[in-house]
Write a protein that holds these residues in place. Sequence first.
Motif, short mmCIF file in Angstrom:
data_model
loop_
_atom_site.label_atom_id
_atom_site.label_comp_id
_atom_site.label_asym_id
_atom_site.label_seq_id
_atom_site.Cartn_x
_atom_site.Cartn_y
_atom_site.Cartn_z
N ASN A 236 10.19 17.40 53.59
CA ASN A 236 9.88 17.80 51.92
C ASN A 236 8.78 17.10 52.39
OD1 ASN A 236 9.48 17.35 49.20
ND2 ASN A 236 12.32 17.10 49.28
N MET A 237 7.68 18.33 51.43
CA MET A 237 6.57 17.76 50.93
C MET A 237 6.58 16.95 50.12
SD MET A 237 4.54 21.39 51.52
CE MET A 237 3.27 20.39 51.05
N ASP A 238 7.11 16.38 48.95
CA ASP A 238 7.42 15.19 48.29
C ASP A 238 7.07 14.56 49.10
OD1 ASP A 238 7.33 13.36 46.43
OD2 ASP A 238 9.15 14.19 45.08
N MET A 239 6.27 13.98 48.82
CA MET A 239 6.15 12.44 49.97
C MET A 239 6.24 11.25 48.82
SD MET A 239 2.45 13.19 52.22
CE MET A 239 2.89 12.00 53.39
N THR A 240 6.49 10.66 48.07
CA THR A 240 6.68 10.01 47.05
C THR A 240 8.04 8.99 47.78
OG1 THR A 240 6.37 11.28 45.28
CG2 THR A 240 7.72 9.17 44.84
N ASP A 241 7.78 7.57 47.94
CA ASP A 241 8.75 6.97 48.72
C ASP A 241 9.40 6.44 46.62
OD1 ASP A 241 10.32 4.40 49.93
OD2 ASP A 241 8.54 3.97 51.08
N PHE A 244 10.20 1.96 46.85
CA PHE A 244 9.79 1.38 46.73
C PHE A 244 9.19 1.35 45.80
CE2 PHE A 244 4.85 -0.64 47.98
CZ PHE A 244 5.57 -1.92 48.76
N MET A 245 8.89 2.15 45.06
CA MET A 245 8.33 2.77 43.36
C MET A 245 8.94 1.35 42.61
SD MET A 245 8.61 6.50 42.07
CE MET A 245 8.29 6.15 40.53
N VAL A 248 6.91 -1.70 43.83
CA VAL A 248 5.65 -1.87 43.07
C VAL A 248 5.78 -2.46 41.32
CG1 VAL A 248 3.14 -0.87 43.44
CG2 VAL A 248 4.57 -0.52 44.87
N ALA A 249 6.37 -1.15 40.88
CA ALA A 249 6.86 -1.77 39.91
C ALA A 249 6.69 -3.69 39.20
CB ALA A 249 8.08 -0.65 38.53
N THR A 250 7.34 -4.57 40.17
CA THR A 250 7.46 -5.74 39.99
C THR A 250 6.36 -6.31 39.97
OG1 THR A 250 8.02 -6.54 41.75
CG2 THR A 250 10.11 -5.05 40.42
N TRP A 251 5.35 -5.34 40.27
CA TRP A 251 4.13 -6.43 41.00
C TRP A 251 3.27 -6.84 39.12
CZ3 TRP A 251 1.81 -3.32 45.54
CH2 TRP A 251 2.74 -3.53 46.89
N GLY A 252 3.54 -6.20 38.22
CA GLY A 252 3.07 -6.36 37.01
C GLY A 252 0.89 -6.08 37.07
N LEU A 253 1.13 -4.80 37.21
CA LEU A 253 -0.23 -4.52 37.49
C LEU A 253 -0.29 -4.16 36.20
CD1 LEU A 253 0.71 -1.76 40.79
CD2 LEU A 253 -1.37 -4.13 40.53
N ARG A 254 -1.15 -4.86 35.23
CA ARG A 254 -1.70 -4.19 33.73
C ARG A 254 -0.43 -4.87 32.85
NH1 ARG A 254 -6.87 -1.48 32.45
NH2 ARG A 254 -6.97 -1.63 35.09
N ARG B 148 -7.82 -5.12 42.18
CA ARG B 148 -6.77 -5.97 42.23
C ARG B 148 -5.77 -5.63 43.21
NH1 ARG B 148 -3.07 -7.91 40.83
NH2 ARG B 148 -2.16 -7.90 38.09
N PRO B 234 3.36 5.25 45.44
CA PRO B 234 4.04 4.96 46.61
C PRO B 234 4.19 5.92 47.77
CG PRO B 234 5.70 3.76 45.57
CD PRO B 234 4.70 4.84 45.03
N MET B 239 8.31 12.14 56.01
CA MET B 239 8.45 13.29 55.48
C MET B 239 9.70 14.31 55.48
SD MET B 239 4.78 15.02 55.87
CE MET B 239 4.67 16.88 54.66
#
Lengths: 254, 254
Positions: A236-241, A244-245, A248-254, B148, B234, B239
């Motif tokens: 699948n060419m949609d490589m989105t993980d 893991f999204m 990363v959402a818990t990292w508090g990036l701003r 960051r 991410p 794939m």
Amino acid sequence: MPTILITNDDGVYAPGLLALKQAMASVGEVIVFAPDHNWSGAGHTKTLHKPLRADKVTLADGSEAYATSGAPSDCVALALLGLVPRRPDLVVSGINQGPNLGQDVTYSGTVAGAMEAVVFGIPAIAVSLDIKDAQPPDFGPIARFAARLATEVLQRGLPPNVLLNVNAPPLPEEQLRGVQVTRLGRRVYRDVLVARDDPRGRPYYWIGGDPPTGHEEAGTDIGALAQGYISVTPLNMDMTDCAFMAQVATWGLR
Amino acid sequence: MPTILITNDDGVYAPGLLALKQAMASVGEVIVFAPDHNWSGAGHTKTLHKPLRADKVTLADGSEAYATSGAPSDCVALALLGLVPRRPDLVVSGINQGPNLGQDVTYSGTVAGAMEAVVFGIPAIAVSLDIKDAQPPDFGPIARFAARLATEVLQRGLPPNVLLNVNAPPLPEEQLRGVQVTRLGRRVYRDVLVARDDPRGRPYYWIGGDPPTGHEEAGTDIGALAQGYISVTPLNMDMTDCAFMAQVATWGLR
């Protein structure tokens, strides 16, 4: 009758392409659009910084093909942007002389040809033959399987963003144990840096070393080949993980 | 102090690389290993058919860098195979002049630089700035965000096979609305075939047309940029389409 566009990354005169083309002739009308030289390891290239040539050539069986100066993905783009008279129903890329397993698929010109078809919304199959030793490879068994698989794909279609990556072990037909639908395995690359000096004493570097090996886990493409099976891996060419999204959402990036 | 390897696909003298390098200097010791010319659209390339050069050059701020004749992924391979004195803790690729969104990531030399690091088991970030008009771009805001994010990745690590693909809209810092963790959106490519004749009357072809647009869906990288957010996606190099594997297994392929 369906139209099938064929490309490869070993170049238009490669025997694997001829075997594929001849097998696909039983499935539909075949158009060949392939590079005029070898592009192994080219990845998914889009050539925008220079123009490309596309010339008619004659293959060893007397049939006509197009040879272009672009990468496999460029070949597919040129064809689909208008150099073929009608939109193909299927794109098949190969048969590559050497396997495309695990992370190889991100480097592979063969797979990139299939990816480009997917970008255009056309179902696609990449086909590779694992080649051991210096024996002249027999593309017959995998070419016949590719034709069988093409028939299925033409009937059933593929989801958006998806292509099929096919690899076969270097076995005669009677020794093939069957077909496995697999996930990508884990490749072990064995590249080493080879440093040399040119005749003027300036250094240059090869990416050298041995061909990659891999973990022969059951259920993977690498495992299937090791056990004597043809491997079919949906990519699948949609490589989105997506998993893991959430992390990363818990990292508090701003 | 962590070591950070920086590459890009616009070439070693690109202003986006300089901005990234200067921002990363606050995070760790920086080594620059970048192509000596532009490789946009190169994909994940591994150059095996020819040797590569790697020469020391001086950047506009007087610092030292390596310029190689290879693609971004080759730069990372050369560095990690032994041309840098020690294994970097992080690889950052960019800042690309132009976005890498949706299926762009399969073509992108910037993303390919990060992919190569992942193959070597090193965490990696690809960074791109959407550039509108002919205004000289301000890499400052995205460079600071990249620093960051690098700090977070150095502390937290990334899972195997995963890299982070970062894109920023062309906005001054005070107009940026924040950060979204996104999935890849759907690109709409607007390529057209441009056929011309050379001075000797032989045809050649450009892949021409307008830059890609895309569906600005909420939750996607394309949607985030359209709304003024920095996008962090991410990407997983595995794939395999696991859901579709089960479908193909019902096809009765031998």
